[in-house]
Design an enzyme around this catalytic site. Structure first.
Site, PDB file in Angstrom:
ATOM      1  N   ASP A   1       8.788   3.821  -1.186  1.00 39.35           N
ATOM      2  CA  ASP A   1       8.027   3.327  -0.026  1.00 39.35           C
ATOM      3  C   ASP A   1       6.728   2.709  -0.503  1.00 39.35           C
ATOM      4  O   ASP A   1       5.734   3.383  -0.622  1.00 39.35           O
ATOM      5  CB  ASP A   1       7.790   4.503   0.924  1.00 39.35           C
ATOM      6  CG  ASP A   1       7.071   4.113   2.195  1.00 39.35           C
ATOM      7  OD1 ASP A   1       6.917   2.914   2.453  1.00 39.35           O
ATOM      8  OD2 ASP A   1       6.645   5.023   2.940  1.00 39.35           O
TER       9      ASP A   1
ATOM     10  N   ASP B   1       0.853  -1.198   0.000  1.00 39.44           N
ATOM     11  CA  ASP B   1       0.000   0.000   0.000  1.00 39.44           C
ATOM     12  C   ASP B   1       0.882   1.239   0.000  1.00 39.44           C
ATOM     13  O   ASP B   1       2.079   1.170   0.316  1.00 39.44           O
ATOM     14  CB  ASP B   1      -0.952   0.003   1.213  1.00 39.44           C
ATOM     15  CG  ASP B   1      -0.223  -0.032   2.550  1.00 39.44           C
ATOM     16  OD1 ASP B   1       0.766  -0.792   2.670  1.00 39.44           O
ATOM     17  OD2 ASP B   1      -0.624   0.696   3.471  1.00 39.44           O
TER      18      ASP B   1
ATOM     19  N   GLU C   1       0.027  -1.209   5.823  1.00 39.47           N
ATOM     20  CA  GLU C   1       1.083  -0.688   6.705  1.00 39.47           C
ATOM     21  C   GLU C   1       0.952   0.808   6.943  1.00 39.47           C
ATOM     22  O   GLU C   1       1.132   1.302   8.057  1.00 39.47           O
ATOM     23  CB  GLU C   1       2.459  -0.989   6.093  1.00 39.47           C
ATOM     24  CG  GLU C   1       3.618  -0.785   7.067  1.00 39.47           C
ATOM     25  CD  GLU C   1       4.234   0.604   7.056  1.00 39.47           C
ATOM     26  OE1 GLU C   1       5.100   0.854   7.889  1.00 39.47           O
ATOM     27  OE2 GLU C   1       3.837   1.462   6.221  1.00 39.47           O
TER      28      GLU C   1
ATOM     29  N   HIS D   1       6.208   9.632   1.305  1.00 38.80           N
ATOM     30  CA  HIS D   1       5.027  10.336   1.826  1.00 38.80           C
ATOM     31  C   HIS D   1       4.896  11.748   1.250  1.00 38.80           C
ATOM     32  O   HIS D   1       3.877  12.401   1.473  1.00 38.80           O
ATOM     33  CB  HIS D   1       5.008  10.420   3.362  1.00 38.80           C
ATOM     34  CG  HIS D   1       4.970   9.102   4.054  1.00 38.80           C
ATOM     35  ND1 HIS D   1       4.532   8.939   5.353  1.00 38.80           N
ATOM     36  CD2 HIS D   1       5.299   7.858   3.638  1.00 38.80           C
ATOM     37  CE1 HIS D   1       4.608   7.675   5.708  1.00 38.80           C
ATOM     38  NE2 HIS D   1       5.083   6.986   4.670  1.00 38.80           N
TER      39      HIS D   1
ATOM     40  N   ASP E   1      12.009  -2.019   4.120  1.00 39.69           N
ATOM     41  CA  ASP E   1      11.242  -0.771   4.024  1.00 39.69           C
ATOM     42  C   ASP E   1      11.898   0.298   4.875  1.00 39.69           C
ATOM     43  O   ASP E   1      11.390   0.646   5.932  1.00 39.69           O
ATOM     44  CB  ASP E   1       9.798  -1.030   4.502  1.00 39.69           C
ATOM     45  CG  ASP E   1       8.953   0.233   4.475  1.00 39.69           C
ATOM     46  OD1 ASP E   1       9.336   1.190   3.797  1.00 39.69           O
ATOM     47  OD2 ASP E   1       7.900   0.252   5.139  1.00 39.69           O
TER      48      ASP E   1
HETATM   49  N1  LIG Z   1       7.777   3.163   5.436  1.00 38.81           N
HETATM   50  C1  LIG Z   1       7.399   3.071   6.776  1.00 38.81           C
HETATM   51  C2  LIG Z   1       6.338   4.063   7.071  1.00 38.81           C
HETATM   52  O1  LIG Z   1       6.236   5.067   6.379  1.00 38.81           O
HETATM   53  N2  LIG Z   1       5.524   3.771   8.060  1.00 38.81           N
HETATM   54  C3  LIG Z   1       4.460   4.627   8.490  1.00 38.81           C
HETATM   55  C4  LIG Z   1       3.629   3.809   9.436  1.00 38.81           C
HETATM   56  C5  LIG Z   1       2.668   4.615  10.213  1.00 38.81           C
HETATM   57  C6  LIG Z   1       2.849   5.081  11.462  1.00 38.81           C
HETATM   58  N3  LIG Z   1       1.711   5.726  11.814  1.00 38.81           N
HETATM   59  C7  LIG Z   1       0.908   5.650  10.791  1.00 38.81           C
HETATM   60  N4  LIG Z   1       1.473   4.956   9.830  1.00 38.81           N
HETATM   61  C8  LIG Z   1       5.043   5.862   9.164  1.00 38.81           C
HETATM   62  O2  LIG Z   1       4.413   6.937   9.047  1.00 38.81           O
HETATM   63  O3  LIG Z   1       6.094   5.776   9.805  1.00 38.81           O
HETATM   64 ZN    ZN Z   2       5.392   4.894   4.472  1.00 36.55          ZN
HETATM   65 ZN    ZN Z   3       6.861   1.811   4.100  1.00 39.17          ZN
END
Ligand SMILES: NCC(=O)N[C@@H](Cc1c[nH]cn1)C(=O)O
Ligand code: ZN
Ligand code: ZN
Length: 471
Positions: free
Chosen positions: A133, A102, A165, A443, A194
């Site tokens: 990611d 995802d 995730e 992100h 990851d």
């Molecule tokens: N690639 C890892 C990542 O981006 N994980 C997310 C997981 C998360 C934490 N709270 C909501 N989603 C991150 O933002 O760290």
């Molecule tokens: Zn992420």
């Molecule tokens: Zn990730």
């Protein structure tokens, strides 16, 4: 590459156009787990991943997780989790890789230079949502397995790949528990594919922060109101919310919630030494982000606040006017969203109580008649490993073999929600071995992975598989 004649590496180099094309095909699937309207795309992405694993000779079970129920009562299917296997020779060690298919939301209107779901290759980089990611990193691993298989896999490989995730890994902890004595029973090591490197030098990651994600809902009226007709006559929900968001942290990032720092693991001299040799330049970070002044001025302080101290970030407000133009409205109900990245030895349920108590007391002090509700929607634990375990030594040797440098031993500021559960439930060593670059912008707008990281990262995973049996 220091070993260009290695036939395994040559195989990877020879197939790089095919690898890039596959990433292009996978980026085109809008598998955004946070958007209910895209859930069918997440399900499709899991199916496409399964098909490719079958194509390269793995066996696959799709574990169903049931439904996700929203507070509105709406239900959506949770994407199934891929449990795959390549080989089950009892004389070989078994490594299980974890990652996710995802992605975070992305729209061209957010400020992307190109369509986030159309992979663009430019100046040695591959741009698109999920390139780093985590689709690109998962594909680097799958291509490594496919390549290493051609030369004889020296380890058994398992894959545990999910589709939720980015929204907190719904239902995954229960699945790990359910599969403890079956799928995971012969697993010796868990490796998470990851995570980014700290610089252009490869890094091996031995810790990640947790995350507690909160909603503050404030409701003042049954419908949005004309600010001419009602401004000056009502207690505005948005004013209450902005006030509450404003008392969470001070201008220097210090969290103002009483007790929040109480459980943070104290810093000792031995830990300080781990930062000394890391290659990290604040000037590069300034150039990459456009931020001129950070909260911390030295490499050590900045990295410690990224990795080993908690932080609070405000993410957004649902229900508020956010378009361009000038809508003169008083929003009836708004939901503020913020999260606290936690570190060892903080505990999500303690944080939940500290945050709720604090916000409720601040709201009571304000004496607004509006309705206010605080809820914690994600509570993911921090994770810290022992980096002298065999999988770390094998990864260090693999880095040396592919890149001819010693790996940086680093931590992640982000969160892998399931990492600590793997360790607690299975009692197995966990390591993050990623191939993302330091400026990939996961992100964010214009997320990318470099062709170099994608292809040399494939060699890194393939070398890791080769090295693991010797440790
Ligand atoms: N690639 C890892 C990542 O981006 N994980 C997310 C997981 C998360 C934490 N709270 C909501 N989603 C991150 O933002 O760290
Ligand atoms: Zn992420
Ligand atoms: Zn990730």
């Amino acid at each position: 590459s220091p070993t260009p004649d290695d036939p395994l590496f040559k195989h990877i180099d020879d197939h790089q156009h095919e690898y890039i094309q596959r990433l292009k095909d996978w980026v085109a699937i809008e598998s955004d787990s946070s958007d209910p309207s895209k859930r069918d795309q997440v399900l499709h992405m899991m199916q496409v991943t399964k098909d490719y694993i079958l194509q390269i000779g793995g066996t696959v079970e799709m574990a169903e997780l049931g439904e996700q129920e929203y507070s509105s009562g709406k239900k959506l299917p949770l994407p199934p989790v891929i449990l795959a296997e390549f080989g089950n020779d009892t004389n070989k060690p078994t490594v299980c890789f974890y990652g996710h298919m995802d992605v975070q939301p992305a729209k061209k209107a957010d400020g992307w230079k190109t369509d986030p779901y159309v992979l663009e290759e430019k100046d040695g980089n591959l741009y698109g949502r999920g390139t780093s990611d985590d689709k690109g990193q998962i594909l680097a691993l799958l291509h490594a397995v496919e390549s290493a298989k051609k030369f004889g896999l020296p380890v058994n490989v398992k894959l545990f790949i999910e589709g939720m995730e980015e929204v907190g890994s719904n239902g995954l902890e229960q699945l790990v528990e359910d599969k403890k004595d079956t799928f995971f029973s012969n697993v010796d090591y868990i490796v998470v594919t990851d995570t980014p490197w700290l610089s252009t030098k490869p890094g091996i990651t031995y810790g990640a922060r947790g995350n507690c994600y909160f909603f503050i809902e404030v409701e003042g009226a049954r419908r949005d109101l004309h600010s001419g007709g009602f401004g000056g006559t009502v207690y505005e929900a948005m004013s209450d919310l902005v006030y509450l968001l404003g008392v969470l942290a001070d201008v220097n990032g210090k969290i103002l919630i009483p007790g929040i720092y109480d459980d943070v693991l104290p810093l000792n001299e031995q830990e300080k030494d781990l930062y000394k040799d890391l290659v990290f330049d604040l000037k590069d970070l300034k150039r990459d982000t456009g931020v001129n002044t950070f909260l911390h001025n030295t490499k050590e302080e900045l990295l410690m606040h990224r990795w080993r101290f908690p932080s609070l970030s405000i993410h957004g407000i649902e229900g508020a006017f956010s378009g361009s133009g000038t809508k003169t409205v008083i929003p009836a109900k708004v939901i503020g969203k913020f999260s606290i990245r936690q570190v060892p030895n903080m505990n999500p349920s303690v944080v939940e109580k500290q945050v709720s108590d604090y916000l409720e007391s601040k709201f009571a002090e304000r004496k607004s008649p509006n309705k206010m509700k605080v809820s914690m929607v994600i509570g993911a634990q921090p994770w810290l490993a022992n980096m002298s375990e065999p999988q770390y030594l094998a990864a260090q040797k693999a880095v040396k073999r592919v890149f001819n440098v010693d790996a940086d031993m680093i931590r992640a500021g982000g969160t892998i929600p399931i990492a600590k559960n793997f360790e607690d439930v299975l009692g197995k060593g966990v390591m993050l071995l990623g191939v993302g670059g330091p400026d990939d912008a996961p992100h964010g707008q214009n997320e990318k992975i470099s062709v170099y990281n994608y292809i040399e990262g494939t060699k890194l995973y393939a070398s890791f598989l080769k090295e693991l049996p010797s440790f």
